[in-house]
Design an enzyme around this catalytic site. Structure first.
Site, PDB file in Angstrom:
ATOM      1  N   GLU A  64     -10.377  -6.949   3.716  1.00 42.42           N
ATOM      2  CA  GLU A  64     -11.606  -7.561   4.225  1.00 42.42           C
ATOM      3  C   GLU A  64     -11.826  -7.106   5.661  1.00 42.42           C
ATOM      4  O   GLU A  64     -10.965  -7.318   6.524  1.00 42.42           O
ATOM      5  CB  GLU A  64     -11.586  -9.084   4.155  1.00 42.42           C
ATOM      6  CG  GLU A  64     -12.899  -9.679   4.636  1.00 42.42           C
ATOM      7  CD  GLU A  64     -13.102 -11.151   4.316  1.00 42.42           C
ATOM      8  OE1 GLU A  64     -14.082 -11.734   4.831  1.00 42.42           O
ATOM      9  OE2 GLU A  64     -12.299 -11.710   3.556  1.00 42.42           O
ATOM     10  N   ASP A 116     -10.048  -2.604  15.749  1.00 42.30           N
ATOM     11  CA  ASP A 116     -11.042  -1.898  14.961  1.00 42.30           C
ATOM     12  C   ASP A 116     -10.468  -1.558  13.581  1.00 42.30           C
ATOM     13  O   ASP A 116      -9.395  -0.950  13.479  1.00 42.30           O
ATOM     14  CB  ASP A 116     -11.431  -0.622  15.705  1.00 42.30           C
ATOM     15  CG  ASP A 116     -12.662   0.048  15.145  1.00 42.30           C
ATOM     16  OD1 ASP A 116     -12.807   0.106  13.909  1.00 42.30           O
ATOM     17  OD2 ASP A 116     -13.487   0.527  15.939  1.00 42.30           O
ATOM     18  N   ASP A 138     -21.630  -7.042  12.013  1.00 41.51           N
ATOM     19  CA  ASP A 138     -22.575  -7.111  13.129  1.00 41.51           C
ATOM     20  C   ASP A 138     -23.778  -6.244  12.798  1.00 41.51           C
ATOM     21  O   ASP A 138     -23.646  -5.043  12.582  1.00 41.51           O
ATOM     22  CB  ASP A 138     -21.898  -6.624  14.412  1.00 41.51           C
ATOM     23  CG  ASP A 138     -22.672  -7.009  15.655  1.00 41.51           C
ATOM     24  OD1 ASP A 138     -23.918  -6.911  15.627  1.00 41.51           O
ATOM     25  OD2 ASP A 138     -22.056  -7.399  16.656  1.00 41.51           O
ATOM     26  N   LYS A 142     -31.417  -4.266  17.062  1.00 43.20           N
ATOM     27  CA  LYS A 142     -32.316  -3.465  17.880  1.00 43.20           C
ATOM     28  C   LYS A 142     -32.176  -1.981  17.528  1.00 43.20           C
ATOM     29  O   LYS A 142     -31.077  -1.492  17.288  1.00 43.20           O
ATOM     30  CB  LYS A 142     -32.023  -3.680  19.359  1.00 43.20           C
ATOM     31  CG  LYS A 142     -32.287  -5.106  19.841  1.00 43.20           C
ATOM     32  CD  LYS A 142     -31.966  -5.254  21.310  1.00 43.20           C
ATOM     33  CE  LYS A 142     -32.212  -6.681  21.783  1.00 43.20           C
ATOM     34  NZ  LYS A 142     -31.884  -6.856  23.216  1.00 43.20           N
ATOM     35  N   ASP A 174     -27.686 -10.284   6.009  1.00 43.12           N
ATOM     36  CA  ASP A 174     -28.913 -11.082   5.995  1.00 43.12           C
ATOM     37  C   ASP A 174     -29.944 -10.488   6.950  1.00 43.12           C
ATOM     38  O   ASP A 174     -30.781 -11.197   7.500  1.00 43.12           O
ATOM     39  CB  ASP A 174     -28.628 -12.548   6.336  1.00 43.12           C
ATOM     40  CG  ASP A 174     -27.889 -12.737   7.652  1.00 43.12           C
ATOM     41  OD1 ASP A 174     -27.658 -11.737   8.362  1.00 43.12           O
ATOM     42  OD2 ASP A 174     -27.547 -13.891   7.978  1.00 43.12           O
ATOM     43  N   THR A 212     -19.261 -18.983   4.073  1.00 40.53           N
ATOM     44  CA  THR A 212     -18.670 -19.059   5.404  1.00 40.53           C
ATOM     45  C   THR A 212     -19.606 -19.783   6.363  1.00 40.53           C
ATOM     46  O   THR A 212     -20.785 -19.986   6.084  1.00 40.53           O
ATOM     47  CB  THR A 212     -18.393 -17.651   5.960  1.00 40.53           C
ATOM     48  OG1 THR A 212     -19.648 -17.000   6.214  1.00 40.53           O
ATOM     49  CG2 THR A 212     -17.578 -16.826   4.977  1.00 40.53           C
ATOM     50  N   ARG A 213     -19.049 -20.155   7.506  1.00 39.14           N
ATOM     51  CA  ARG A 213     -19.860 -20.830   8.522  1.00 39.14           C
ATOM     52  C   ARG A 213     -20.960 -19.914   9.046  1.00 39.14           C
ATOM     53  O   ARG A 213     -22.036 -20.376   9.416  1.00 39.14           O
ATOM     54  CB  ARG A 213     -18.964 -21.306   9.665  1.00 39.14           C
ATOM     55  CG  ARG A 213     -18.248 -22.608   9.368  1.00 39.14           C
ATOM     56  CD  ARG A 213     -17.229 -22.965  10.421  1.00 39.14           C
ATOM     57  NE  ARG A 213     -16.007 -22.182  10.243  1.00 39.14           N
ATOM     58  CZ  ARG A 213     -14.906 -22.350  10.959  1.00 39.14           C
ATOM     59  NH1 ARG A 213     -14.876 -23.250  11.911  1.00 39.14           N
ATOM     60  NH2 ARG A 213     -13.840 -21.608  10.728  1.00 39.14           N
ATOM     61  N   TYR A 214     -20.697 -18.623   9.080  1.00 35.77           N
ATOM     62  CA  TYR A 214     -21.740 -17.710   9.540  1.00 35.77           C
ATOM     63  C   TYR A 214     -22.961 -17.803   8.629  1.00 35.77           C
ATOM     64  O   TYR A 214     -24.099 -17.872   9.103  1.00 35.77           O
ATOM     65  CB  TYR A 214     -21.234 -16.268   9.574  1.00 35.77           C
ATOM     66  CG  TYR A 214     -22.363 -15.303   9.879  1.00 35.77           C
ATOM     67  CD1 TYR A 214     -22.734 -15.037  11.186  1.00 35.77           C
ATOM     68  CD2 TYR A 214     -23.103 -14.718   8.846  1.00 35.77           C
ATOM     69  CE1 TYR A 214     -23.801 -14.195  11.472  1.00 35.77           C
ATOM     70  CE2 TYR A 214     -24.170 -13.884   9.118  1.00 35.77           C
ATOM     71  CZ  TYR A 214     -24.506 -13.626  10.434  1.00 35.77           C
ATOM     72  OH  TYR A 214     -25.579 -12.815  10.701  1.00 35.77           O
ATOM     73  N   GLU A 215     -22.748 -17.786   7.333  1.00 34.87           N
ATOM     74  CA  GLU A 215     -23.880 -17.853   6.398  1.00 34.87           C
ATOM     75  C   GLU A 215     -24.698 -19.119   6.600  1.00 34.87           C
ATOM     76  O   GLU A 215     -25.934 -19.093   6.532  1.00 34.87           O
ATOM     77  CB  GLU A 215     -23.358 -17.820   4.965  1.00 34.87           C
ATOM     78  CG  GLU A 215     -22.742 -16.507   4.555  1.00 34.87           C
ATOM     79  CD  GLU A 215     -22.099 -16.604   3.191  1.00 34.87           C
ATOM     80  OE1 GLU A 215     -22.834 -16.876   2.217  1.00 34.87           O
ATOM     81  OE2 GLU A 215     -20.881 -16.427   3.097  1.00 34.87           O
TER      82      GLU A 215
END
Length: 232
Positions: A64, A116, A138, A142, A174, A212-215
């Site tokens: 992952e 990384d 990420d 922009k 997203d 996940t919390r991000y979603e």
């Protein structure tokens, strides 16, 4: 002005943002100091590391890339104790949360990399990984930042090298522009077959996904898009 020594490899362009934020709690810092060293993947010579050797049980290995707070990584590892999971996350707060979960659930099938992911991938042997997740990387929305997006042709070459034939890759985002760009690059590569047969295959969250919390924050400009691929 100093120059780079001739034998020092160029570090790839950075694809992630900051790696530190709020101070860790005393418990989290202790886990980073004491538990993480034993779980860190021992990266060495390029192409020499068999990840199966990192785990007690000789099952499949899943990678992952960018696990955030670790919710998906930890639950997948809990569900599949005979699968080895390698999680990459450069953000120290996310790593500390993952370490907390590893300790609380007694997971012995998780190994970690706090840098990384491409540096780890370079060390892995050919065809040594059976599944990969790249969930909400990420997006660098922009236009001038988009060269920093992870899904680039050279990254896909490296990913394809370490995956076994028939391995699965799941990518989610997203952000509309990233969804379009990533799908175009995966399909143009030639080594990945997109498995979608209908719109629901990329619009509907997969049944085995762990939210996940991000979603939940809904930070993007579209509903999550899910692309599943099979390695050719």
């Amino acid at each position: 002005m100093t120059s780079r020594p001739p034998d020092t490899p160029l570090r790839p362009i950075r694809t992630f943002g900051r790696t530190g934020g709020r101070a860790l709690s005393a418990r989290q810092q202790a886990l980073v100091d004491e538990l993480l060293p034993g779980l860190t993947v021992p990266v060495g010579e390029d192409g020499a590391l068999d990840p199966h050797a990192l785990f007690v049980r000789l099952g499949p290995v899943c990678l992952e890339i960018g696990f955030g707070g670790g919710e998906h990584l930890l639950e997948q590892a809990r569900r599949a104790p005979d699968t080895g999971f390698i999680g990459c996350e450069p953000f120290i707060e996310g790593m500390a949360k993952a370490l907390t979960g590893v300790q609380e659930h007694g997971l012995d099938n998780v190994r970690l990399w706090m840098d990384d992911a491409r540096l780890l991938m370079a060390a892995l042997a050919d065809a040594s990984v059976d599944q990969a997740y790249i969930l909400f990387p990420d997006p660098w929305p922009k236009k001038k930042q988009q060269k920093r997006r992870l899904i680039q042709p050279d990254f896909l070459d490296a990913l394809h090298r370490i995956l076994s034939v028939g391995a699965r890759v799941r990518f989610a985002t997203d952000v509309v522009s990233y969804a379009d760009e990533a799908l175009a690059r995966f399909t143009a590569h030639g080594g990945f077959a997109w498995l979608a047969e209908s719109a629901d295959d990329w619009r509907v969250r997969p049944a085995d996904h762990v939210p996940t919390r991000y979603e939940a924050k809904r930070l993007g400009d579209c509903e999550p898009v899910w692309f599943d691929f099979r390695v050719l």
